[in-house]
Design an enzyme around this catalytic site. Structure first.
Site, mmCIF file in Angstrom:
data_model
loop_
_atom_site.group_PDB
_atom_site.id
_atom_site.type_symbol
_atom_site.label_atom_id
_atom_site.label_comp_id
_atom_site.label_asym_id
_atom_site.label_seq_id
_atom_site.Cartn_x
_atom_site.Cartn_y
_atom_site.Cartn_z
ATOM 1 N N TRP A 19 -3.703 10.855 0.647
ATOM 2 C CA TRP A 19 -3.784 9.600 -0.086
ATOM 3 C C TRP A 19 -5.220 9.387 -0.571
ATOM 4 C CZ3 TRP A 19 -3.064 4.161 2.552
ATOM 5 C CH2 TRP A 19 -3.055 3.176 1.556
ATOM 6 N N ASP A 46 7.302 4.389 2.365
ATOM 7 C CA ASP A 46 6.256 3.716 3.148
ATOM 8 C C ASP A 46 6.822 3.010 4.380
ATOM 9 O OD1 ASP A 46 4.769 4.617 1.064
ATOM 10 O OD2 ASP A 46 4.266 2.673 0.246
ATOM 11 N N GLN A 79 7.381 0.353 -2.601
ATOM 12 C CA GLN A 79 6.863 0.236 -1.244
ATOM 13 C C GLN A 79 7.663 -0.815 -0.482
ATOM 14 O OE1 GLN A 79 2.667 -0.527 -2.329
ATOM 15 N NE2 GLN A 79 2.178 1.307 -1.181
ATOM 16 N N ASP A 97 6.176 9.226 1.369
ATOM 17 C CA ASP A 97 4.948 8.804 2.050
ATOM 18 C C ASP A 97 5.264 7.852 3.206
ATOM 19 O OD1 ASP A 97 3.795 10.121 -0.142
ATOM 20 O OD2 ASP A 97 3.611 8.269 -1.277
ATOM 21 N N ARG A 134 1.044 14.344 1.381
ATOM 22 C CA ARG A 134 0.049 14.482 0.330
ATOM 23 C C ARG A 134 -1.119 13.566 0.701
ATOM 24 N NH1 ARG A 134 3.080 11.503 -4.812
ATOM 25 N NH2 ARG A 134 3.968 9.740 -3.671
#
Length: 909
Positions: free
Chosen positions: A258, A170, A147, A193, A256
């Site tokens: 979370w 992220d 991240q 993501d 997707r």
């Protein structure tokens, strides 16, 4: 008023009275400039100067520059802060913190920040409501390591306009459920993501650019909210040449879920063919994701190959909207809330000029064409929208110039533009001219050249570049940041400098010419495709892994004017294959699994060698090539990693790590070509370990040091390989480099395998430890030197043929912490047993001949080993231990001189 608020008020008053020249037409409250020409040189200092809890807007204008030394936060009490950049691509806020198993890394940099500013790894954390950013870039350069946010949004009523937000995993974190954010005309880049969280965000006319294999969103919309992430009239594009090996070519999913009940809508977006047909499909351990209609995953009116919904995942909440439903997805409905917030009601602070074409000519410096009395200048934006022709007739265009919807730039004299963004634009040149500056592609760009254009501008973007016209286009810049395909339809394209062709594939059509004037103009990973009837003019040699003629890939080999006379001219050649040696150039993180970190930009393979003179970081990818570590290069350990290639360490190189955890492992064969170091730094109170699992060979010194990180602990090098080929010195006599006067930072070396210490001398000082944890850790012979309070820790019972401590030879018997507490600790023992009447050991009072080595008792010595025929095979001076591993089986004669005593002896091997 509090003292702090008085100081802030006075500071702002001083700023307003000093009368700094305002940038462009912006009435800035505070100016940040790295060169000292503003009020501050650091952005955080400017934010700190904003009056706390004020309802007024504070405009902070940031001049061009790379601001990469600070992790920035807008605290809750700093409301209505506006960050306005001088140039979208050249005002860059950058940092590199990322989440790692031990917290935040790199640990030294993470330790600089505290409180709310280190809750996430974001380059910019926004907590104060009413924040706005325009015309700048915010990036996290950590890469594919975990991240690593560019921004964390914890505030409400946040706006980004005309900004680049780039990362890998992220990139944007909408931290707070229901907090609202509006983004217009922004570029968002990432892979995993990279738009995530529970906030409500509306993306208008943004480019969403993905590297392959990942997910665009990871939404966690609270069930009570009607909207989550809305993408309206956006462009979903695909980025090649990912910083992570294996991404290129892989498809991209919309996201997707979370947690909670995600809501994402895509309306009127243009979608790349690289969108996965299922769209979603990964429930990510949410059992209800595929069956709950409380997930709102909607699409409407999208275009492009990726917009085909026929193969979408069979999820209950995934569907197309009706026209009536789609009409509700307006900025006002999505973001309005109880306070009826409408971010589009406030015009951007960056003054934007629209081309009217009302001048007496088409000259871009004619103010009348912009409907003003002056030409757009620094810190402003200029837009040409529609089928206009704009003449670049000289000079430097200072404003950000945006060409849209068939607008054409006609270069008729040497000109430059600080920043040119092209949205389906054609650039023309019918004469000989040059164009300098920076060009960012937002869609296909066409160069229609009938004269000669020297393009001295740097290209960035992922979109196709097409060369048309009978003239010549010369690429004179390093275009490493450009990964779009290049197609030569007509005329000539000359790749004049290194990396000028970018990172995408290059196609040359029949009747056109590609000239290569630099050996590295074409990336080795780029495909080169030519048609019969095209010309490749090779003024330099190029290497590529894929070369096609009329769609047929060519075999590994060399292609020249002699082998392909109808296609190739010039003295250069095309080499299809792989080089035997690479140079490691690193990057933001220096990972060893990123092709872009090598020259040429390929992943090195087994049998190839990489020369490393900077820091290289290990990753979970098994490294197959040999590594040649040259001073001042070093290997930074990051996990339990391995290399099947041999790591050769030259004099002055080292392995290292810095962590809050318990250490890392590297399993790799290591050859020492000089004296090296192993340094450990951990803040873990239980200590840390550098585990070396491969074989170590060489006759040099390995210095082991525990550098600590503020918490008193131990640092242990753990040897788990068969190091029978090592005959140097294990040196544990050095104090911590960081805390040289504190001996409580214990350094240890632990042999946990057979022959872990090889045949080397083991020296320890201070309070450091030599640990024997395997019965055969040192083979037949133990030779240690202890100073200070250093000890040998015996964890096992060992049987050896010789034991020497501090030049004292121990006779037959058993030794332990009980018999010799001045040397030994632990519950184990060492039993010395010299067989009598064998050929394995011969002794004098000066020299010991063992099975695989010679031990010398003296300070000055010279030992020469002769074959039975009298030929010298080895000559060693002033060493205490001489390895015999390199000798073949046979009979040998030793001639020695030790401290003035000479002699000879015969032995067989």
């Amino acid at each position: 008023m509090t003292r702090n608020s008085i100081v802030t008020f006075i500071m702002l008053l001083i700023i307003s009275l000093t009368g700094f020249a305002q940038p462009g037409s912006i009435d800035a409250d505070i100016i940040v400039a790295q060169d000292g020409s503003g009020d501050f040189t650091k952005i955080q200092d400017a934010i700190n100067a904003v009056e706390s809890n004020s309802d007024r807007q504070t405009i902070i204008y940031i001049k061009r520059g790379l601001y990469s030394t600070e992790k920035i936060i807008v605290p809750a009490e700093k409301k209505n802060v506006y960050l306005i950049g001088e140039s979208r691509d050249e005002t860059i806020i950058s940092y590199h913190i990322y989440d790692c198993p031990d917290g935040k890394c790199p640990t030294e940099d993470a330790a600089l920040w505290s409180g709310e500013n280190i809750r996430t790894s974001a380059t910019l954390t926004i907590i104060g409501n009413g924040f706005r950013a325009e015309n700048l870039t915010i990036e996290n350069t950590a890469g594919p390591v975990g991240q690593a946010q560019a921004i964390t949004v914890r505030a409400d009523r946040v706006v980004f306009f005309n900004c680049n937000l780039t990362g890998y995993q992220d990139t944007i974190y909408f931290w707070s459920d229901g907090k609202r954010c509006y983004m217009e005309n922004c570029l968002v880049v990432g892979r995993t993501d990279y738009i995530y969280g529970g906030g409500i965000a509306f993306f208008q006319s943004c480019e969403i650019r993905s590297w392959g294999g990942g997910w665009i969103t990871a939404p966690s919309t609270n069930r009570e909210f009607d909207y989550g992430f809305v993408f309206h009239e956006c462009q979903l594009t695909y980025a090649a040449n990912s910083p992570r090996a294996g991404d290129d070519g892989a498809l991209v999913r919309f996201g997707r879920p979370w947690h909670e009940y995600p809501k994402v809508a895509w309306l009127y977006c243009e979608m790349t063919e690289k969108i996965h047909p299922e769209g979603w499909g990964d429930t990510w351990n949410m059992e209800y994701a595929a069956t709950s209609t409380d997930l709102h995953l909607y699409e409407y009116g999208n275009s492009g190959a990726g917009a085909d919904m026929s193969g979408r995942a069979n999820w209950a909440g995934l569907r197309a909207l009706t026209a009536e439903e789609a009409s509700n997805y307006t900025v006002q409905n999505v973001l309005g809330g109880n306070d009826k917030w409408d971010p589009t009601a406030e015009a951007p602070l960056i003054t934007t000029y629209e081309w009217t074409g009302a001048g007496t000519s088409n000259g871009w410096m004619d103010a009348a064409n912009w409907g003003t009395e002056t030409t757009p200048t620094t810190g402003e934006a200029a837009v040409v929208d529609d089928n206009y022709i704009v003449d670049a007739d000289g000079g430097d265009f200072l404003a950000d110039l945006n060409l849209k919807n068939s607008a054409k730039l006609n270069i008729i004299a040497n000109s430059s533009a600080n920043y040119l963004a092209t949205y389906g634009t054609e650039i023309q040149a019918a004469t000989t001219a040059s164009f300098d500056g920076k060009i960012t592609t937002k869609d296909t760009i066409v160069f229609n050249i009938t004269g000669t254009l020297s393009l001295d501008a740097q290209l960035t973007g992922v979109h196709e570049l097409i060369k048309k016209g009978t003239g010549k286009l010369i690429l004179n810049e390093d275009n490493t940041s450009f990964s779009g395909a290049i197609r030569v339809d007509n005329g000539e394209l000359d790749a004049a400098v290194a990396n000028s062709l970018g990172k995408g594939k290059v196609s040359v059509q029949s009747g056109s010419t590609l000239t290569i004037s630099n050996n590295t103009a074409l990336q080795p990973t780029s495909k080169l495709l030519v048609e019969a009837g095209a010309t490749l003019k090779l003024n330099a040699d190029i290497t590529t892994s894929e070369f096609y003629i009329d769609g047929v890939i060519q075999e590994v080999g060399t292609y020249t004017a002699a082998t392909n006379p109808g296609l190739i001219t010039g003295t250069g050649q095309i080499i299809i294959g792989r080089p035997s040696e690479f140079t490691f150039i690193g990057g933001a993180n220096g990972n060893w699994d990123n092709p872009a970190h090598f020259v040429p930009a390929l992943m090195p393979e087994a049998g190839e060698t990489v020369n490393v003179s900077i820091e290289m970081e290990t990753t979970s990818t098994v490294f197959e090539a040999d590594i040649h570590l040259m001073s001042p290069g070093n290997m930074r350990l990051r996990g339990e990693h391995s290399s099947t290639g041999t790591i050769t360490m030259e004099e002055g190189t080292y392995f290292t790590y810095s962590t809050g955890g318990t250490g890392f492992t590297l399993s790799a064969p290591i050859t020492l070509a000089g004296d090296v170091k192993m340094t450990m730094a951990s803040g873990n109170s239980s200590g840390s370990s550098m585990v070396l699992g491969g074989s170590i060979t060489g006759e040099h010194t390995v210095t082991v040091i525990n550098n600590g990180r503020g918490t008193v602990n131990s640092g242990t090098v753990v040897l788990r390989g068969d190091n029978i080929g090592f005959s140097g010195v294990w040196d544990l006599t050095s104090p911590s480099e960081r805390y040289p006067n504190d001996n409580s930072y214990i350094t240890a070396i632990d042999g946990q395998s057979a022959n872990a210490f090889g045949q080397g001398l083991i020296a320890a000082g201070l309070d450091n430890k030599i640990i024997f944890s395997h019965v055969d850790a040192v083979g037949d012979d133990i030779n240690v030197e202890l100073t200070g309070s250093a000890r040998v820790v015996l964890n096992v019972d060992m049987n050896v043929k010789s034991l020497k401590v501090n030049d004292q030879n121990f006779g037959q018997g058993t030794y332990s912490a009980t018999t010799n507490p001045e040397y030994f600790e632990g519950t184990g023992s060492i039993t010395v047993s010299w067989p009598v009447g064998t050929n394995e050991i011969q002794q004098t009072n000066r020299i010991e001949l063992l099975k695989n080595s010679i031990l010398i008792h003296g300070d000055k010595s010279e030992v020469t080993v002769y074959s039975v025929l009298g030929s010298p095979v080895m000559n060693i001076k002033n060493k205490n231990t001489i390895s015999l591993n390199g000798l073949k089986k046979g009979i040998y004669i030793i001639q020695y001189s030790i401290d003035g005593n000479s002699g000879t002896m015969k032995f067989s091997k």
